[in-house]
Motif scaffolding. Structure first.
Motif, short mmCIF file in Angstrom:
data_model
loop_
_atom_site.label_atom_id
_atom_site.label_comp_id
_atom_site.label_asym_id
_atom_site.label_seq_id
_atom_site.Cartn_x
_atom_site.Cartn_y
_atom_site.Cartn_z
N LEU A 211 0.79 -1.23 0.00
CA LEU A 211 0.00 0.00 0.00
C LEU A 211 0.83 1.29 0.00
N PRO A 212 1.88 1.42 0.83
CA PRO A 212 2.60 2.69 0.84
C PRO A 212 3.08 3.12 -0.54
N VAL B 218 0.96 -9.69 -7.97
CA VAL B 218 1.75 -8.55 -8.44
C VAL B 218 2.43 -7.86 -7.26
N GLY B 219 1.69 -7.65 -6.16
CA GLY B 219 2.29 -7.06 -4.97
C GLY B 219 3.35 -7.96 -4.37
N TRP B 220 3.15 -9.25 -4.46
CA TRP B 220 4.11 -10.24 -3.97
C TRP B 220 5.42 -10.15 -4.73
N VAL B 221 5.32 -9.85 -6.03
CA VAL B 221 6.51 -9.70 -6.87
C VAL B 221 7.43 -8.61 -6.33
N TYR B 222 6.84 -7.51 -5.79
CA TYR B 222 7.66 -6.41 -5.25
C TYR B 222 8.69 -6.94 -4.25
N TYR B 223 8.23 -7.85 -3.39
CA TYR B 223 9.12 -8.34 -2.31
C TYR B 223 10.04 -9.45 -2.79
N THR C 52 7.41 10.74 1.69
CA THR C 52 6.57 10.31 0.57
C THR C 52 7.38 10.18 -0.71
N THR C 53 8.35 11.06 -0.92
CA THR C 53 9.17 10.99 -2.13
C THR C 53 9.93 9.69 -2.21
N ALA C 54 10.35 9.16 -1.07
CA ALA C 54 11.07 7.88 -1.05
C ALA C 54 10.10 6.72 -1.30
N LEU C 55 8.91 6.81 -0.73
CA LEU C 55 7.92 5.74 -0.91
C LEU C 55 7.51 5.58 -2.37
N ASN D 149 11.93 1.29 -4.00
CA ASN D 149 11.40 1.17 -2.63
C ASN D 149 10.01 0.55 -2.60
N LYS D 150 9.67 -0.23 -3.64
CA LYS D 150 8.34 -0.85 -3.67
C LYS D 150 8.12 -1.74 -2.45
N ALA D 151 9.18 -2.38 -1.98
CA ALA D 151 9.10 -3.21 -0.77
C ALA D 151 9.25 -2.29 0.44
N SER D 152 8.25 -1.43 0.65
CA SER D 152 8.38 -0.31 1.60
C SER D 152 8.55 -0.76 3.05
N TYR D 153 7.93 -1.84 3.45
CA TYR D 153 8.08 -2.31 4.83
C TYR D 153 9.51 -2.79 5.08
#
Length: 472
Positions: free
Chosen positions: A42-43, A117-122, A262-265, A270-274
């Motif tokens: 989400l972030p 698709v979100g899983w791919v980020y991590y 926010t610029t970093a997010l 930085n898709k894997a924000s957590y």
């Protein structure tokens, strides 16, 4: 070899007690379905709105809790598999029932595509760091078909897998929801609204995305036929699972927005924000790697639970003659093979379409909003069913819990309409802005020939059971 079981009505039980989930497994199904990779992605998707997204998340949380309490009440009255489908069909007939079943089925497999698709980020925290689209698609497809294989082995493995992955996925959320709060910088909460729209529009747009993180509040109701003592365990699992998820959601999201600007997010790297937020706390990369691994496991767990739901909704509809009979075919181990395979195929196609000409947040957000639209339709009809039934109850003198149920159902109906209204992408291109609605419309149209073919096979809906205040 698979055999076609002449199915009972939706309220009847199939299988043996060994095939039922208890309260802990049902709660794990709720938590595991809600907490997938949605919150962890989400972030990145909300970065275009800025920290005002926290307000949107709070509003979405209120809506999710309303849905949870509504489904808890409805499942006490009609503890039938199919959940929202069963409620709308019983209240409004086969036509509306089919539309809701088809819409929710889209929610399930399109949601699986979004989770993948979100899983791919991590996963790409470790591999494919160059961002090759072909590699991203292949990773997403692996994420879809591994849970499908687990589901094909039977419910016993699905339930055990769900409990283990639920425990693991809580760890990074609980960490950031507690320790992470001590590393917040107030400067990261400004500018508050980065969308360029009014605060109300920004909250609405972000809220529609946030709904995806809460999809799953209804999964125990959908799978009621697989739950032991569903009249008691489904409501408890629904409320306990949603409340627990809501707490860690809000606190961890506050931490992430407070730790990273926010610029970093918004950056693709930085898709894997957590994971990035955790690395910011400890320095280095080892802690972020651990979070990424936990999220990868979390995503597989969510896909595992949702793959079961992908098959359960059409199975319930097939038992009533609304869906093709192939969806009611069970293998010897009780697995609805046709539903699992066909749903995973549709999810795979959705992934391929979404990656065509798009990447990054746009792919994920389009699927998320499409899923929100198709979920809001059966959620809204479930709310209408509850309102109709409770007013009829009152007219015959049964007004127990009337105010509570009407307030919750009304809030749920308003939330469902709002989620649909605000489900537009932020972009200059009209086809991107309206992409979620275009994909939803195309998927819904595919149901027309199915409905026409099944009209002669549909059984009559069940009578509405009397309101039982002793279990309300």
């Amino acid at each position: 070899m698979a055999t076609l079981i002449e199915p009972p009505k939706s309220t009847e039980r199939a299988g043996t007690p060994d095939h039922y989930m208890g309260l802990s497994q049902s709660t794990a199904l709720i938590v595991g379905s809600i907490i997938g990779v949605g919150i962890f992605s989400l972030p990145y998707s909300l970065a275009s709105y800025g920290p005002i997204s926290l307000v949107a998340m709070a509003v979405a949380t209120v809506g999710a809790l309303a849905f949870a309490f509504m489904f808890a009440a409805l499942s006490r009255r009609i503890p039938a598999d199919g959940g929202p489908y069963a409620y709308s069909r019983t209240a409004f007939g086969n036509g509306v029932g089919f539309g809701n079943a088809w819409s929710y089925w889209i929610t399930a497999w399109a949601g699986n595509a979004a989770i993948a698709v979100g899983w791919v980020y991590y996963v790409e925290h470790f591999i494919n760091k160059g961002g090759s689209t072909t590699a991203s698609i292949l990773i997403a497809l692996v994420g879809l078909w591994i849970p499908a294989a687990v589901n094909l082995t039977g419910l016993r493995n699905v339930g055990a897998f769900q409990v283990v992955t639920t425990v693991l996925k809580f760890l990074p959320l609980v960490f950031l929801a507690t320790v992470g709060l001590f590393f917040i910088s107030s400067a990261n909460f400004t500018p508050w609204n980065t969308s360029g729209d009014t605060n109300m529009s920004a909250i609405g747009g972000a809220m529609a995305i946030c709904l995806f993180a809460y999809l799953g509040v209804e999964t125990a109701a959908v799978a009621a036929a697989k739950v032991r003592d569903p009249k008691h365990n489904v409501p408890r699992a629904t409320v306990f699972g949603t409340l627990g998820s809501a707490v860690v959601y809000m606190l961890s999201l506050i931490a992430v927005f407070g730790i990273l600007p926010t610029t970093a997010l918004a950056l693709d790297e930085n898709k894997a924000s957590y994971a990035v937020a955790t690395n910011t706390i400890f320095g280095g990369t080892w802690s972020g790697d651990l979070v990424a691994i936990a999220v990868i496991i979390s995503g597989i767990g969510a896909l595992n639970g949702w793959t079961m739901i992908c098959a359960e909704m059409p199975r319930a509809a097939a038992q009533d003659g609304l869906f093709p009979k192939q969806f009611a075919v069970l293998a010897k181990n009780g697995a609805p093979v046709f539903g699992i395979v066909s749903s995973t195929l549709f999810a795979s196609i959705a992934v391929l379409i979404s990656f065509s000409g798009a990447n990054g947040a746009t792919v994920f957000t389009t699927l998320v909003l499409m899923t929100g639209i198709t979920a809001a339709i059966p959620f809204g009809f479930s709310a209408l069913a509850q309102l109709v039934w409770r007013f009829k109850d009152r007219s015959v003198g049964n007004a127990a819990h009337f105010v509570r149920d009407v307030v919750v159902a009304s809030a749920s109906l308003v939330a469902a309409i709002a989620f649909i209204y605000y489900s537009k992408n932020v972009d200059a291109s009209w086809y991107v802005v309206w992409g979620p609605f275009l994909m939803t419309g195309g998927a819904l149209l595919l149901g027309v020939p199915v409905y026409l073919a099944q009209r002669g096979h549909m059984t009559a809906p069940l009578e509405v059971p009397a309101y039982d205040e002793t279990v309300a």
